[in-house]
Design a protein around this motif. Structure first.
Motif, PDB file in Angstrom:
ATOM      1  N   ALA A 155       0.629  -0.884   0.204  1.00 43.62           N
ATOM      2  CA  ALA A 155      -0.178  -0.203  -0.180  1.00 43.62           C
ATOM      3  C   ALA A 155       0.915   1.084  -0.142  1.00 43.62           C
ATOM      4  CB  ALA A 155      -1.383   0.141   1.564  1.00 43.62           C
ATOM      5  N   GLU A 160      -4.061   3.675  -4.477  1.00 46.99           N
ATOM      6  CA  GLU A 160      -4.960   2.648  -3.251  1.00 46.99           C
ATOM      7  C   GLU A 160      -5.780   1.662  -4.732  1.00 46.99           C
ATOM      8  OE1 GLU A 160      -7.878   2.983  -0.372  1.00 46.99           O
ATOM      9  OE2 GLU A 160      -8.628   5.193  -1.933  1.00 46.99           O
ATOM     10  N   ASP A 161      -6.272   2.824  -6.031  1.00 46.60           N
ATOM     11  CA  ASP A 161      -6.965   2.359  -6.976  1.00 46.60           C
ATOM     12  C   ASP A 161      -6.072   1.384  -7.684  1.00 46.60           C
ATOM     13  OD1 ASP A 161      -5.039   4.575  -7.614  1.00 46.60           O
ATOM     14  OD2 ASP A 161      -6.013   4.093  -9.855  1.00 46.60           O
ATOM     15  N   LEU A 163      -4.223  -1.551  -6.175  1.00 41.25           N
ATOM     16  CA  LEU A 163      -4.831  -1.916  -5.253  1.00 41.25           C
ATOM     17  C   LEU A 163      -5.217  -3.818  -5.743  1.00 41.25           C
ATOM     18  CD1 LEU A 163      -4.717  -0.402  -1.801  1.00 41.25           C
ATOM     19  CD2 LEU A 163      -2.872  -1.556  -2.985  1.00 41.25           C
ATOM     20  N   ARG A 309     -14.690  -1.423  -8.757  1.00 37.51           N
ATOM     21  CA  ARG A 309     -14.793  -0.810  -6.689  1.00 37.51           C
ATOM     22  C   ARG A 309     -15.410  -1.032  -6.037  1.00 37.51           C
ATOM     23  NH1 ARG A 309     -12.627   4.098  -8.203  1.00 37.51           N
ATOM     24  NH2 ARG A 309     -13.532   4.663  -6.503  1.00 37.51           N
ATOM     25  N   HIS A 311     -16.014  -3.851  -3.845  1.00 39.60           N
ATOM     26  CA  HIS A 311     -14.740  -4.574  -3.327  1.00 39.60           C
ATOM     27  C   HIS A 311     -15.426  -6.576  -2.322  1.00 39.60           C
ATOM     28  CE1 HIS A 311     -11.312  -2.572  -4.066  1.00 39.60           C
ATOM     29  NE2 HIS A 311     -11.589  -1.924  -4.951  1.00 39.60           N
ATOM     30  N   ALA A 358      -6.993  -6.323  -1.108  1.00 36.18           N
ATOM     31  CA  ALA A 358      -7.151  -4.629  -1.732  1.00 36.18           C
ATOM     32  C   ALA A 358      -8.250  -4.447  -0.591  1.00 36.18           C
ATOM     33  CB  ALA A 358      -7.472  -4.622  -2.251  1.00 36.18           C
ATOM     34  N   SER A 362      -6.811  -0.735   2.046  1.00 37.09           N
ATOM     35  CA  SER A 362      -7.518  -0.012   1.819  1.00 37.09           C
ATOM     36  C   SER A 362      -8.079   0.395   3.216  1.00 37.09           C
ATOM     37  CB  SER A 362      -8.318   0.581   0.566  1.00 37.09           C
ATOM     38  OG  SER A 362      -8.897  -0.668   0.740  1.00 37.09           O
ATOM     39  N   ASP A 366      -2.390   3.099   8.236  1.00 31.99           N
ATOM     40  CA  ASP A 366      -1.323   2.177   7.654  1.00 31.99           C
ATOM     41  C   ASP A 366      -0.424   1.750   9.043  1.00 31.99           C
ATOM     42  OD1 ASP A 366       1.352   1.665   5.658  1.00 31.99           O
ATOM     43  OD2 ASP A 366       2.179   3.224   6.716  1.00 31.99           O
ATOM     44  N   ARG A 369      -1.698  -2.131   9.223  1.00 30.77           N
ATOM     45  CA  ARG A 369      -0.887  -2.842   8.077  1.00 30.77           C
ATOM     46  C   ARG A 369      -1.000  -3.789   8.550  1.00 30.77           C
ATOM     47  NH1 ARG A 369      -1.098   1.540   4.202  1.00 30.77           N
ATOM     48  NH2 ARG A 369      -3.265   2.412   3.759  1.00 30.77           N
ATOM     49  N   VAL A 430     -14.422   1.471  -3.134  1.00 35.34           N
ATOM     50  CA  VAL A 430     -13.319   2.828  -3.251  1.00 35.34           C
ATOM     51  C   VAL A 430     -13.799   3.298  -4.646  1.00 35.34           C
ATOM     52  CG1 VAL A 430     -12.200   0.830  -2.168  1.00 35.34           C
ATOM     53  CG2 VAL A 430     -11.746   1.036  -4.639  1.00 35.34           C
TER      54      VAL A 430
END
Length: 430
Positions: A155, A160-161, A163, A309, A311, A358, A362, A366, A369, A430
């Motif tokens: 990440a 992000e798009d 991932l 998108r 997810h 993903a 997302s 962080d 993660r 997302v």
């Protein structure tokens, strides 16, 4: 009819571009590979995926050669599971408190040294099961520390798009390794011998260490509180999951699919009984290979879904398709129909892996993660092993085909019930 050519006989470049875009829309989405840092990490994954499978074949082969007992092979597998679980959880906490590149350097070097020790004991003819089990436990401990940092780093390397595409690229490589690695090991053992498989893995890991060394520094983000990676931080990770419904459901989706619907423990019995007319060896090989092959195919054509998108719906749909395919496999009397259902299940598993991965990257911050990836590693490693126990018991009680079909049906019912009862996953996008 438009042939894509101009009236002068020259090819129209715009028409060609349009066609190429059409093909690329279906093929694997390779946008993350344009980013040098991610590309280095991905290349290191290729080496690791194949090399690790050489050791994964060599260890049980050596243990069986020494003992002549499959029970010892199974015991060695469990000896590796416990440190993997413990150190994956701890490794996730460490990955949230230190430079992830540094952690990857340490752990990949540790795995390489362990592979070298595997080679030394085999080359010396030690023939000690205890030594093999200790080395296996050490290797799995390093792997448990490594996996959360590796996955959590993605990440920070791609937007992000991208991932889902990055997840598809990594998962495809790992699944390809599970197919190509054992085949390569089987071909190499008669030629170079079993000890050299360990040495090849160790040398390949040197490439991985170099690729990781070339990564940028990945310290905790500015403003992140300085912490120690202990039990308190591991517990905080579980509290974080329980407080974020989407993350919790992404883990539950995998547990439902794998524990209730992974029938690999019944493959030997099905090959020996249901599909015996096709040849037991052929049937067994096809059954074990079908799901990874399906996953690889799903990865190669991930352009068909990686830009989605919604997810949450992609995870729900993939798990339901997995359950339907496993049910079909259980009801199949023909080996070829059964293999086809397992290939479909493999494609669905790839889609599920892509979007669960993903979501974890997302939906989590962080600073969390690493711990999320640690739990993910435990779920991925532990779910199929629990499934082996459950399906083995159910197969003995009700017969293998009934156990498989019943498990697949349960996957569909439980996943749909979860999706209906808790709307958070359905709404996630997302």
């Amino acid at each position: 009819m438009d042939t894509g050519e101009s009236t002068t006989g020259e090819r129209d470049p715009e028409a060609g571009t349009s066609r190429r875009r059409g093909w690329r829309r279906w093929a694997m989405d390779t946008r993350p590979l344009r980013r040098p840092a991610y590309r280095r990490l991905w290349v290191s994954t290729i080496v690791t995926a194949v090399g690790s499978q050489l050791t994964a074949v060599a260890v049980p082969k050596q243990i069986y050669d020494i003992t002549g007992s499959s029970a010892w092979v199974g015991a060695a597998s469990m000896a590796g599971l416990v440190p993997l679980i413990v150190f994956a959880l701890w490794g996730g906490a460490i990955a949230d408190t230190m430079d992830r590149r540094k952690l990857l350097l340490i752990t990949n070097s540790g795995i390489a040294v362990t592979s070298l020790l595997f080679w030394l004991q085999a080359f010396a003819g030690l023939e000690s099961v205890a030594a093999l089990m200790v080395l296996l436990a050490l290797q799995q401990a390093f792997w448990g520390l490594n996996a959360p940092a590796r996955n959590a780093s993605i990440a920070r390397l791609v937007p992000e798009d991208e991932l889902p595409a990055a997840s598809a690229l990594g998962s495809t490589v790992m699944q390809t390794g599970q197919v190509a690695g054992p085949l390569l090991a089987g071909a190499l053992i008669p030629v170079v011998g079993l000890p050299e498989l360990y040495l090849i893995d160790a040398l390949a890991l040197c490439v991985t260490v170099w690729a990781v060394y070339r990564l940028p520094s990945l310290p905790p983000l500015a403003g992140t509180a300085i912490r120690r990676a202990g039990l308190k931080e591991i517990a905080a990770g579980f509290r974080y999951i329980s407080g974020h419904t989407v993350l919790l459901l992404s883990f539950l989706a995998d547990i439902v699919a794998m524990v209730l619907g992974m029938p690999r423990a019944l493959f030997p019995q099905l090959a020996a009984q249901t599909y015996a007319p096709y040849g037991e060896g052929l049937a067994l090989g096809l059954l074990f290979a079908a799901i990874p092959i399906g996953a690889v195919l799903g990865g190669l054509f991930s352009g068909t879904f990686s830009r989605a998108r919604r997810h949450g719906w992609m995870v729900i749909g993939a798990v339901v398709v997995w359950g339907v395919a496993i049910t079909g496999f259980g009801l199949s009397g023909s080996l070829w129909v059964a293999v086809a259902f397992l290939v479909v299940a493999g494609v669905a598993d790839m889609v599920s892996m892509v979007f669960r991965g993903a979501i974890l990257l997302s939906a989590a911050t962080d600073e969390m993660r690493g711990r999320m990836q640690g739990v993910f590693t435990v779920v991925v490693a532990g779910g199929p092993r629990l499934a082996d126990v459950l399906h083995g018991t159910a197969g003995s009680a009700f017969g293998p085909r009934t156990a498989v079909a019943g498990g697949g049906l349960l996957v569909v019912l439980v996943m749909l019930a979860l999706a209906a009862a808790v709307p958070a996953l359905r709404r996630y996008r997302v």
